[in-house]
Design a protein around this motif. Structure first.
Motif, PDB file in Angstrom:
ATOM      1  N   TYR A 282     -55.449 -25.270  19.717  1.00 20.14           N
ATOM      2  CA  TYR A 282     -55.089 -24.201  20.652  1.00 20.14           C
ATOM      3  C   TYR A 282     -56.323 -23.704  21.407  1.00 20.14           C
ATOM      4  CZ  TYR A 282     -56.826 -20.388  17.622  1.00 20.14           C
ATOM      5  OH  TYR A 282     -57.611 -19.535  16.879  1.00 20.14           O
ATOM      6  N   GLN A 283     -57.494 -23.722  20.753  1.00 16.48           N
ATOM      7  CA  GLN A 283     -58.728 -23.305  21.426  1.00 16.48           C
ATOM      8  C   GLN A 283     -59.190 -24.349  22.435  1.00 16.48           C
ATOM      9  OE1 GLN A 283     -60.684 -22.752  17.643  1.00 16.48           O
ATOM     10  NE2 GLN A 283     -60.745 -20.533  17.912  1.00 16.48           N
ATOM     11  N   TRP A 284     -59.046 -25.629  22.074  1.00 18.10           N
ATOM     12  CA  TRP A 284     -59.376 -26.694  23.014  1.00 18.10           C
ATOM     13  C   TRP A 284     -58.480 -26.617  24.256  1.00 18.10           C
ATOM     14  CZ3 TRP A 284     -62.946 -30.386  23.844  1.00 18.10           C
ATOM     15  CH2 TRP A 284     -63.860 -30.663  22.824  1.00 18.10           C
ATOM     16  N   LEU A 285     -57.220 -26.323  24.071  1.00 17.91           N
ATOM     17  CA  LEU A 285     -56.300 -26.239  25.206  1.00 17.91           C
ATOM     18  C   LEU A 285     -56.686 -25.098  26.149  1.00 17.91           C
ATOM     19  CD1 LEU A 285     -52.938 -26.858  23.314  1.00 17.91           C
ATOM     20  CD2 LEU A 285     -53.976 -28.379  25.017  1.00 17.91           C
ATOM     21  N   VAL A 286     -57.082 -23.963  25.581  1.00 19.92           N
ATOM     22  CA  VAL A 286     -57.529 -22.843  26.414  1.00 19.92           C
ATOM     23  C   VAL A 286     -58.797 -23.216  27.170  1.00 19.92           C
ATOM     24  CG1 VAL A 286     -58.433 -20.482  26.370  1.00 19.92           C
ATOM     25  CG2 VAL A 286     -56.428 -21.077  24.998  1.00 19.92           C
ATOM     26  N   ARG A 287     -59.714 -23.872  26.484  1.00 16.00           N
ATOM     27  CA  ARG A 287     -60.967 -24.285  27.140  1.00 16.00           C
ATOM     28  C   ARG A 287     -60.719 -25.344  28.210  1.00 16.00           C
ATOM     29  NH1 ARG A 287     -63.893 -25.865  21.792  1.00 16.00           N
ATOM     30  NH2 ARG A 287     -65.349 -26.965  23.168  1.00 16.00           N
ATOM     31  N   SER A 288     -59.594 -26.049  28.117  1.00 14.68           N
ATOM     32  CA  SER A 288     -59.266 -27.082  29.104  1.00 14.68           C
ATOM     33  C   SER A 288     -58.549 -26.520  30.326  1.00 14.68           C
ATOM     34  CB  SER A 288     -58.399 -28.171  28.453  1.00 14.68           C
ATOM     35  OG  SER A 288     -59.107 -28.821  27.417  1.00 14.68           O
ATOM     36  N   GLY A 289     -58.338 -25.209  30.356  1.00 19.79           N
ATOM     37  CA  GLY A 289     -57.769 -24.590  31.540  1.00 19.79           C
ATOM     38  C   GLY A 289     -56.379 -24.014  31.398  1.00 19.79           C
ATOM     39  N   PHE A 290     -55.736 -24.214  30.256  1.00 20.93           N
ATOM     40  CA  PHE A 290     -54.415 -23.630  30.053  1.00 20.93           C
ATOM     41  C   PHE A 290     -54.551 -22.146  29.725  1.00 20.93           C
ATOM     42  CE2 PHE A 290     -53.759 -28.134  28.998  1.00 20.93           C
ATOM     43  CZ  PHE A 290     -52.645 -28.418  29.776  1.00 20.93           C
ATOM     44  N   SER A 291     -53.602 -21.351  30.184  1.00 25.67           N
ATOM     45  CA  SER A 291     -53.624 -19.923  29.900  1.00 25.67           C
ATOM     46  C   SER A 291     -53.147 -19.662  28.472  1.00 25.67           C
ATOM     47  CB  SER A 291     -52.717 -19.180  30.874  1.00 25.67           C
ATOM     48  OG  SER A 291     -51.357 -19.505  30.640  1.00 25.67           O
ATOM     49  N   HIS A 292     -53.438 -18.460  27.974  1.00 29.84           N
ATOM     50  CA  HIS A 292     -52.946 -18.081  26.651  1.00 29.84           C
ATOM     51  C   HIS A 292     -51.428 -18.176  26.592  1.00 29.84           C
ATOM     52  CE1 HIS A 292     -56.663 -15.690  25.085  1.00 29.84           C
ATOM     53  NE2 HIS A 292     -57.023 -16.717  25.827  1.00 29.84           N
ATOM     54  N   PHE A 293     -50.769 -17.731  27.649  1.00 29.35           N
ATOM     55  CA  PHE A 293     -49.309 -17.776  27.697  1.00 29.35           C
ATOM     56  C   PHE A 293     -48.819 -19.215  27.579  1.00 29.35           C
ATOM     57  CE2 PHE A 293     -45.296 -18.258  29.942  1.00 29.35           C
ATOM     58  CZ  PHE A 293     -44.527 -17.225  29.399  1.00 29.35           C
ATOM     59  N   GLN A 294     -49.455 -20.128  28.295  1.00 33.62           N
ATOM     60  CA  GLN A 294     -49.025 -21.525  28.266  1.00 33.62           C
ATOM     61  C   GLN A 294     -49.231 -22.142  26.890  1.00 33.62           C
ATOM     62  OE1 GLN A 294     -51.510 -22.792  31.572  1.00 33.62           O
ATOM     63  NE2 GLN A 294     -49.697 -23.192  32.847  1.00 33.62           N
ATOM     64  N   VAL A 295     -50.396 -21.890  26.284  1.00 37.46           N
ATOM     65  CA  VAL A 295     -50.691 -22.493  24.983  1.00 37.46           C
ATOM     66  C   VAL A 295     -49.759 -21.951  23.908  1.00 37.46           C
ATOM     67  CG1 VAL A 295     -52.445 -22.791  23.199  1.00 37.46           C
ATOM     68  CG2 VAL A 295     -53.094 -22.918  25.610  1.00 37.46           C
ATOM     69  N   THR A 296     -49.557 -20.649  23.901  1.00 36.38           N
ATOM     70  CA  THR A 296     -48.615 -20.071  22.944  1.00 36.38           C
ATOM     71  C   THR A 296     -47.221 -20.640  23.154  1.00 36.38           C
ATOM     72  OG1 THR A 296     -49.891 -18.012  22.758  1.00 36.38           O
ATOM     73  CG2 THR A 296     -47.579 -17.914  22.118  1.00 36.38           C
ATOM     74  N   SER A 297     -46.844 -20.840  24.408  1.00 40.16           N
ATOM     75  CA  SER A 297     -45.538 -21.432  24.712  1.00 40.16           C
ATOM     76  C   SER A 297     -45.445 -22.856  24.184  1.00 40.16           C
ATOM     77  CB  SER A 297     -45.293 -21.415  26.224  1.00 40.16           C
ATOM     78  OG  SER A 297     -45.243 -20.090  26.719  1.00 40.16           O
ATOM     79  N   PHE A 298     -46.558 -23.615  24.249  1.00 43.61           N
ATOM     80  CA  PHE A 298     -46.548 -24.977  23.702  1.00 43.61           C
ATOM     81  C   PHE A 298     -46.177 -24.958  22.218  1.00 43.61           C
ATOM     82  CE2 PHE A 298     -49.985 -26.336  26.978  1.00 43.61           C
ATOM     83  CZ  PHE A 298     -49.009 -26.458  27.944  1.00 43.61           C
ATOM     84  N   TYR A 299     -46.795 -24.047  21.473  1.00 45.96           N
ATOM     85  CA  TYR A 299     -46.528 -23.973  20.032  1.00 45.96           C
ATOM     86  C   TYR A 299     -45.095 -23.522  19.761  1.00 45.96           C
ATOM     87  CZ  TYR A 299     -51.345 -24.896  18.661  1.00 45.96           C
ATOM     88  OH  TYR A 299     -52.567 -25.499  18.442  1.00 45.96           O
ATOM     89  N   MET A 300     -44.582 -22.606  20.574  1.00 44.08           N
ATOM     90  CA  MET A 300     -43.205 -22.174  20.393  1.00 44.08           C
ATOM     91  C   MET A 300     -42.227 -23.288  20.783  1.00 44.08           C
ATOM     92  SD  MET A 300     -43.572 -19.311  18.998  1.00 44.08           S
ATOM     93  CE  MET A 300     -45.179 -19.857  18.373  1.00 44.08           C
ATOM     94  N   LEU A 301     -42.591 -24.099  21.772  1.00 45.47           N
ATOM     95  CA  LEU A 301     -41.758 -25.248  22.124  1.00 45.47           C
ATOM     96  C   LEU A 301     -41.703 -26.249  20.974  1.00 45.47           C
ATOM     97  CD1 LEU A 301     -42.603 -25.953  25.882  1.00 45.47           C
ATOM     98  CD2 LEU A 301     -40.373 -25.336  24.924  1.00 45.47           C
ATOM     99  N   TRP A 302     -42.813 -26.436  20.282  1.00 50.08           N
ATOM    100  CA  TRP A 302     -42.810 -27.285  19.094  1.00 50.08           C
ATOM    101  C   TRP A 302     -41.768 -26.772  18.090  1.00 50.08           C
ATOM    102  CZ3 TRP A 302     -44.698 -31.732  16.987  1.00 50.08           C
ATOM    103  CH2 TRP A 302     -44.613 -31.853  15.607  1.00 50.08           C
ATOM    104  N   ASN A 303     -41.772 -25.469  17.884  1.00 46.90           N
ATOM    105  CA  ASN A 303     -40.821 -24.877  16.950  1.00 46.90           C
ATOM    106  C   ASN A 303     -39.369 -25.123  17.377  1.00 46.90           C
ATOM    107  OD1 ASN A 303     -42.841 -23.877  15.289  1.00 46.90           O
ATOM    108  ND2 ASN A 303     -42.933 -21.908  16.349  1.00 46.90           N
ATOM    109  N   LEU A 304     -39.113 -24.966  18.669  1.00 40.44           N
ATOM    110  CA  LEU A 304     -37.745 -25.104  19.166  1.00 40.44           C
ATOM    111  C   LEU A 304     -37.291 -26.556  19.235  1.00 40.44           C
ATOM    112  CD1 LEU A 304     -37.737 -22.436  22.023  1.00 40.44           C
ATOM    113  CD2 LEU A 304     -36.724 -22.249  19.741  1.00 40.44           C
ATOM    114  N   LEU A 305     -38.187 -27.456  19.640  1.00 38.20           N
ATOM    115  CA  LEU A 305     -37.798 -28.850  19.878  1.00 38.20           C
ATOM    116  C   LEU A 305     -37.944 -29.733  18.647  1.00 38.20           C
ATOM    117  CD1 LEU A 305     -39.372 -29.402  23.427  1.00 38.20           C
ATOM    118  CD2 LEU A 305     -37.025 -28.732  22.838  1.00 38.20           C
TER     119      LEU A 305
END
Length: 365
Positions: A282-305
Motif C-alpha cells: 500500500y505504501q509502494w502504491l502511494v509512492r507510485s502516484g495513487f491517492s490514499h482513496f484509490q489505494v484504500t479502494s483497491f484493498y476494499m475491492l479485494w474484499n468484495l471481489l
C-alpha cells in the motif's frame, strides 16, 4: 447463549457508534492542544501534519459497549472472560497511548503485547487447569496456546504496520467485523453476532474522521487495539461456527499477506526488518502516484471481489446450493485466496518498482 432483542441491541449499537464519534472528536481537540501531530517525512505517506491518537475513541466505545452488553445479558459465568478481555484491551491501549505521546522502545511494546495475549488466554487456561497434567495431550495443548498467543501478538502488530494511509485500517477492520458477524448471524449464533457487531459500531464511529480525508490518525492506541480485537473476533466466530474456521483468515487475507510478505522480504534481504519503513504494497502504491482513496479502494475491492465470493463458497460447502458440497474443501479455498493474494503482492510490487525506475530515468533525461 442468550441474546438481546433486535431493538435493544440496535439502541446499544447506536449508542456505541455515537460514543465513538464523540470520543474521537474530543481526541482530535486533545491532540491539537498537546501538539500530537504526525509530520510528513521520508517514512510516512501523508503530506500535511495530522493529529494522532484518535483511535482512543474506538477503545472507549468498545469497552463501554461490551460492558453494557454483558451487563444486559447478565451472564455471571462470562464475567471473568470479559474482565480479562477488557484488561488486555486496556494494556494494549495504554502502551499505544504512551507511544503516541512520547515513543516507547519496540521491546517494551512487544512485551506488553505478549502479556496482553497471555491475559486474554487465562480463562481458557483455568478451564483446562484441573485435568491439565493428567491429560495425555497436554504438550499439544501448550503448543496450541503458544501458537494462539503468537497469533494474537502478530495480529496486534500487523494491523499497526498496515495503519499508514487514510481509512485503510478502519475500513478493513469494519469489513472483518461485519462479515464475521453475518456468518454468526447466518448460523443463528445471535449473541456472538451482537458482540462482534458492537466492535463494528465502535469502528464505524471513527471512519468519518479518517476517510476519505484524514482529520485524525488512529495512532498506536487504536491500531493495536483493533489488531487485538480482530484476533478476538476471529476466535469468537470460530467458537460459534467451527465449520467456518477459515473465514477469519480469509477476511484478513489482504492485510496478512501484505504485512507478512513484506516482513519476510526484508528479513531475507538482510535489512533491519524491525525498523520503520515504507515497503508495504500500500505504501509502494502511494509512492507510485495513487491517492490514499484509490489505494484504500483497491484493498476494499479485494474484499468484495475475492474475499466475499470465497466466504460464499465456504457457506456452500456446508450445504448451500451456491457451491456443490465436497467440490473443494475449506483448506483449498484458504490456500487459493492466499496464493492469489501473494501473486497480487508480487505483481503489485514489480509494477510499482518498474514505475519508479521509469520515473527516475525520465528525471535523469
Amino acid at each position: 447463549m442468550t441474546s438481546l432483542s433486535f431493538a435493544a441491541w440496535s439502541m446499544l449499537a447506536l449508542a456505541t457508534f455515537v460514543l465513538s464519534l464523540l470520543a474521537t472528536r474530543i481526541a482530535i481537540a486533545y491532540a491539537q492542544q498537546r501538539e500530537m501531530f504526525d509530520l510528513p517525512g521520508g517514512r510516512r505517506s501523508h503530506l500535511l501534519p495530522t493529529p494522532r491518537g484518535g483511535g482512543i475513541g474506538i477503545v472507549f466505545a468498545v469497552i463501554a459497549g461490551l460492558t453494557v452488553l454483558s451487563a444486559l445479558l447478565g451472564k455471571e459465568s462470562s464475567s471473568f472472560t470479559l474482565l480479562m478481555l477488557l484488561a488486555s484491551i486496556f494494556l494494549v491501549a495504554l502502551v499505544g497511548w504512551i507511544d503516541d505521546h512520547q515513543g516507547l522502545p519496540a521491546s517494551i511494546r512487544l512485551l506488553a503485547h505478549c502479556l496482553a495475549a497471555f491475559i486474554l488466554g487465562l480463562p481458557a487456561f483455568f478451564l483446562l487447569l484441573p485435568d491439565f497434567i493428567a491429560n495425555p495431550a497436554w504438550p499439544l495443548i501448550v503448543i496450541a496456546m503458544l501458537v494462539v498467543i503468537a497469533g494474537v501478538v502478530w495480529s496486534i502488530n500487523l494491523h499497526n504496520f498496515m495503519d499508514g494511509i487514510n481509512g485503510l485500517l478502519s475500513l478493513q477492520a469494519f469489513f472483518v467485523f461485519l462479515v464475521l458477524a453475518l456468518i454468526c448471524l447466518d448460523a443463528n449464533r445471535i449473541a456472538e453476532a451482537q458482540r462482534i457487531g458492537i466492535c463494528a459500531a465502535a469502528t464505524l464511529g471513527f471512519i468519518p474522521f479518517n476517510f476519505p480525508r484524514a482529520r485524525v490518525f488512529m495512532g498506536d492506541v487504536g491500531s493495536g487495539v483493533l489488531g487485538l480485537l480482530v484476533a478476538v473476533v476471529i476466535g469468537w466466530q470460530i467458537a460459534a461456527v467451527p465449520t467456518a474456521w477459515v473465514a477469519g483468515l480469509i477476511a484478513c487475507s489482504a492485510f496478512v499477506v501484505d504485512s507478512t510478505a513484506t516482513l519476510l522480504s526484508r528479513m531475507l534481504s538482510g535489512r533491519r526488518w524491525y525498523s520503520a519503513h515504507r515497503e508495504h504494497l500500500y505504501q509502494w502504491l502511494v509512492r507510485s502516484g495513487f491517492s490514499h482513496f484509490q489505494v484504500t479502494s483497491f484493498y476494499m475491492l479485494w474484499n468484495l471481489l475475492i474475499v466475499v465470493p470465497a466466504l460464499i463458497g465456504l457457506r456452500g460447502l456446508d450445504g448451500s446450493a451456491l457451491v456443490m458440497p465436497g467440490f473443494v474443501d475449506k483448506g483449498s479455498i484458504l490456500a487459493g485466496v492466499y496464493a492469489l493474494a501473494l501473486l497480487t503482492w508480487v505483481v503489485g510490487k514489480r509494477y510499482c518498482l518498474s514505475k519508479s525506475i521509469a520515473a527516475l530515468r525520465a528525471r535523469k533525461s
